[in-house]
Design a protein around this motif. Structure first.
Motif, PDB file in Angstrom:
ATOM      1  N   TYR A   1      72.207  75.789  30.982  1.00  0.00           N
ATOM      2  CA  TYR A   1      72.178  76.460  32.283  1.00  0.00           C
ATOM      3  C   TYR A   1      73.403  76.024  33.074  1.00  0.00           C
ATOM      4  N   PHE A   2      73.954  76.952  33.857  1.00  0.00           N
ATOM      5  CA  PHE A   2      75.055  76.620  34.764  1.00  0.00           C
ATOM      6  C   PHE A   2      74.588  76.845  36.198  1.00  0.00           C
TER       7      PHE A   2
ATOM      8  N   THR B   1      80.430  82.570  32.401  1.00  0.00           N
ATOM      9  CA  THR B   1      79.520  81.586  31.782  1.00  0.00           C
ATOM     10  C   THR B   1      78.253  82.188  31.171  1.00  0.00           C
TER      11      THR B   1
ATOM     12  N   SER C   1      89.147  79.302  28.665  1.00  0.00           N
ATOM     13  CA  SER C   1      88.077  78.745  29.500  1.00  0.00           C
ATOM     14  C   SER C   1      88.200  79.413  30.864  1.00  0.00           C
TER      15      SER C   1
ATOM     16  N   SER D   1      81.400  75.473  38.630  1.00  0.00           N
ATOM     17  CA  SER D   1      81.722  76.877  38.371  1.00  0.00           C
ATOM     18  C   SER D   1      83.140  77.084  37.843  1.00  0.00           C
TER      19      SER D   1
ATOM     20  N   GLU E   1      72.811  80.420  30.809  1.00  0.00           N
ATOM     21  CA  GLU E   1      72.233  81.204  31.901  1.00  0.00           C
ATOM     22  C   GLU E   1      72.717  80.659  33.237  1.00  0.00           C
ATOM     23  N   ASN E   2      73.153  81.545  34.126  1.00  0.00           N
ATOM     24  CA  ASN E   2      73.557  81.109  35.465  1.00  0.00           C
ATOM     25  C   ASN E   2      72.338  80.974  36.370  1.00  0.00           C
TER      26      ASN E   2
ATOM     27  N   GLU F   1      83.836  73.241  33.794  1.00  0.00           N
ATOM     28  CA  GLU F   1      82.426  73.366  33.416  1.00  0.00           C
ATOM     29  C   GLU F   1      82.278  74.358  32.258  1.00  0.00           C
ATOM     30  N   TYR F   2      83.100  75.413  32.264  1.00  0.00           N
ATOM     31  CA  TYR F   2      83.072  76.379  31.161  1.00  0.00           C
ATOM     32  C   TYR F   2      83.404  75.655  29.855  1.00  0.00           C
TER      33      TYR F   2
ATOM     34  N   GLY G   1      80.607  73.690  28.607  1.00  0.00           N
ATOM     35  CA  GLY G   1      79.631  74.639  28.041  1.00  0.00           C
ATOM     36  C   GLY G   1      80.036  75.111  26.655  1.00  0.00           C
TER      37      GLY G   1
ATOM     38  N   GLY H   1      77.784  78.362  37.918  1.00  0.00           N
ATOM     39  CA  GLY H   1      78.507  79.067  36.861  1.00  0.00           C
ATOM     40  C   GLY H   1      79.463  80.091  37.445  1.00  0.00           C
ATOM     41  N   ASN H   2      80.062  80.901  36.585  1.00  0.00           N
ATOM     42  CA  ASN H   2      80.975  81.954  37.057  1.00  0.00           C
ATOM     43  C   ASN H   2      80.700  83.249  36.277  1.00  0.00           C
TER      44      ASN H   2
END
Ligand code: AMP
Ligand code: GLY
Length: 420
Positions: A29-30, A37, A360, A8, A42-43, A12-13, A16, A33-34
Motif C-alpha cells: 500500500y502507498f 504507484t 521511477s 509519494s 494500492e494507493n 517511494e516508487y 515499491g 502514492g502517486n
C-alpha cells in the motif's frame, strides 16, 4: 508480508518496485502514492498519522516504511510503536537530527564528529559578529525544515548578513528561520552516505553522489536533487573507514548516549576536503534521487532488511549486491523548482524500459488512462550497467524515449566519475 509505504515520490516508487520483486512481500500500500504507484500496489488517501496507524491495524500491516521526513518529525514512529506496529524509521526525538540544524550541529560538537565551524543563534547581532570572523563564501542555514531550500551560500559578508536577517525576521522561511546556523564554507566534493541501523548495528549501502543544482555544469538554483549514481569511485577504503568510524559509529553511539537511539536510515551528507570527511547535514530517511539508484542494486530481500532493522535484528542480515552500477536522471517539469506549470501528458516510446533501464515515477497523475506530468520532479530514468559509464548511457537512452512538454533534465549526471 503486507507493507505500507508512506510518501509519494520516486523514492517511494523505487522502494515499491524493489518490494514488488521481493518474494517476502505479498501486498503493498502507498499513502498517498502517486499516479503511477497503482501499478505496484494500492494507493490509500490518508495523511493524518492516527488514521494511518488505524489503517495499519485494520489491514494487519506487517511493516510500515516511511519515505519522507515530515511524518517522522511529527512522531509517526512513536504513534505506531505505541500500538505495537512495526515501523522502519526514527522516533520523533531521533528525527531531530534532520528537523533542526542547530540540534544537529550541537550534537556533532558534543561528540566531536567532524563538521564545519559554526554558531547557531536567534540573535542577528551574534550572527553578524560571527560572519565578520569568516572568509567568504559564508554558509547561512535556517534551523528548521525548508524542503531543501533553507541554505544560502553568500559570496560576501554583506549578502551573508542579509540572508541571516531575512531568515531571523521570518520573511525568508517563517518560523523555520527564527534560528540560524552560520558556518564556514567547506571546499571539496560531496557524497551521500546511507546507513541502515537498528540503533546498535549498521550496514552502509553503496556510496552515492547526488547533483543538487538544476542545470548541467552545476549551474542554476538548488533543487531536491536532479540525478544520482552509485557506487561512486570517489571513495577508497581509507575514506570509507573514516566515514564509518568518525561519523556513522560516533553518531549511532552518541544518539544512544542521549537516550534517543537512532533507528532507520541515517543519511549523512558528507563533504570530503583533502581526504577528510565532514558532515554537512543529516537526513533521517533515504535521499531522493539516491534511493532510485540504490534499490535496484540490493540483492538481499529489501523487506527482510528493513524488517530486521525495525525489530533490532540487523545482525542477522548478510547484505548482498548485484555487481552493477546504477545511475538515475531526474526529469522535471518546466518551471521547477520555482513554479508549478499546467499538467502535460507524458508519452513513453514502446520498449523504452528494459531489464537495464526503468522509470521511477514521482510528480505524475493519471487521468482517463493517460499519465500527466503534474509539476516538480516528474520521474527518474534509472540505468543499470556492469560499468558506471554503461549505467549512465542506459539512463540517458531511456530519457530520450520519454516525452512531455517543457521537460528539463541535466546532461551530466556522474560527471565527476565518468566522461561521456
Ligand atoms: P544542506 O541542506 O545543509 O545539505 O545544504 C545544501 C547544500 O548546500 C549542500 O548539499 C552543499 O552543496 C551546500 N552546503 C551546505 N553547507 C555547506 C558548507 N558548510 N560548505 C559548502 N557547501 C555547503
Ligand atoms: N537528495 C537529497 C535529499 O534527498 O535530501
Amino acid at each position: 508480508m503486507k507493507v505500507l509505504i508512506i510518501g509519494s515520490g520516486a523514492r517511494e516508487y523505487s522502494i515499491g518496485l524493489a518490494l514488488k520483486k521481493d518474494k517476502n512481500c505479498s501486498c503493498i500500500y502507498f499513502a498517498p502514492g502517486n499516479g503511477a504507484t497503482p501499478a505496484l500496489g494500492e494507493n490509500v488517501a490518508l495523511a493524518n498519522l492516527y488514521d494511518l496507524a488505524k489503517f495499519a491495524l485494520d489491514n494487519k500491516i506487517d511493516l510500515t516504511i516511511v519515505g519522507c521526513e515530515e511524518p517522522l518529525s511529527n512522531g509517526i514512529v512513536n504513534i505506531f510503536r505505541q500500538l505495537n506496529l512495526t515501523i522502519f524509521g526514527p522516533t520523533q526525538a531521533a528525527a531531530m537530527l534532520e528537523a533542526s540544524k542547530a540540534f544537529m550541529k550541537n550534537f556533532l560538537a558534543k561528540y566531536a564528529i567532524p563538521t564545519a565551524k559554526y554558531i547557531e543563534t536567534n540573535s542577528l547581532e551574534k550572527a553578524e559578529a560571527f560572519i565578520n570572523t569568516l572568509n567568504p563564501p559564508i554558509v547561512v542555514k535556517a534551523d528548521g525544515l525548508c524542503g531543501g531550500k533553507g541554505v544560502v551560500i553568500a559570496r560576501n559578508l554583506k549578502d551573508a548578513k542579509l540572508a541571516a536577517e531575512e531568515m531571523l525576521s521570518g520573511t525568508a522561511f517563517g518560523t523555520a528561520g527564527k534560528r540560524v546556523v552560520i558556518e564556514e564554507f567547506l571546499d571539496g566534493y560531496e557524497l551521500s552516505v546511507f546507513a541502515i541501523t537498528d540503533g546498535t548495528d549498521f550496514i552502509t549501502l553503496p556510496i552515492c553522489q547526488d547533483h543538487k543544482r538544476l542545470l548541467t555544469g552545476d549551474l542554476g538554483p538548488n533543487t531536491g536533487g536532479m540525478g544520482a549514481y552509485c557506487p561512486t569511485p570517489l571513495v577508497n577504503k581509507t575514506l570509507l573507514d573514516k566515514i564509518k568510524t568518525k561519523i556513522i559509529r560516533a553518531t549511532i553511539n552518541g544518539m544512544r548516549s542521549e537516550g534517543t537511539p537512532f533507528e532507520g536510515v541515517l543519511f549523512c551528507g558528507v563533504m570530503v576536503v583533502n581526504g577528510e570527511p565532514f558532515v554537512l547535514e543529516f537526513n533521517v530517511r533515504f535521499g531522493d534521487p539516491e534511493c532510485e539508484s540504490l534499490m535496484p542494486l540490493i540483492k538481499t530481500s529489501v523487506v527482510d532488511l528493513f524488517y530486521k532493522a525495525a525489530t533490532n535484528r540487523l545482525k542477522e542480515i548478510d547484505i548482498g549486491y548485484h555487481v552493477k552500477f546504477a545511475a538515475g536522471v531526474m526529469v522535471a517539469s518546466a518551471g521547477y523548482p520555482t513554479k508549478v506549470t499546467p499538467p502535460q501528458p507524458i508519452t513513453i516510446e514502446p520498449g523504452a524500459e528494459r531489464s537495464d533501464a526503468h522509470i521511477s515515477y514521482a510528480g505524475v497523475t493519471m487521468k482517463d488512462g493517460t499519465l500527466y506530468a503534474s509539476g516538480g520532479r516528474v520521474l527518474a530514468c534509472v540505468g543499470l550497467g556492469s560499468t558506471l559509464l554503461n549505467a549512465v548511457e542506459n539512463a540517458y537512452d531511456l530519457v530520450k524515449k520519454v516525452h512531455f512538454e517543457g521537460m528539463q533534465y541535466r546532461n551530466d549526471i556522474a560527471y565527476q566519475a565518468v566522461k561521456r
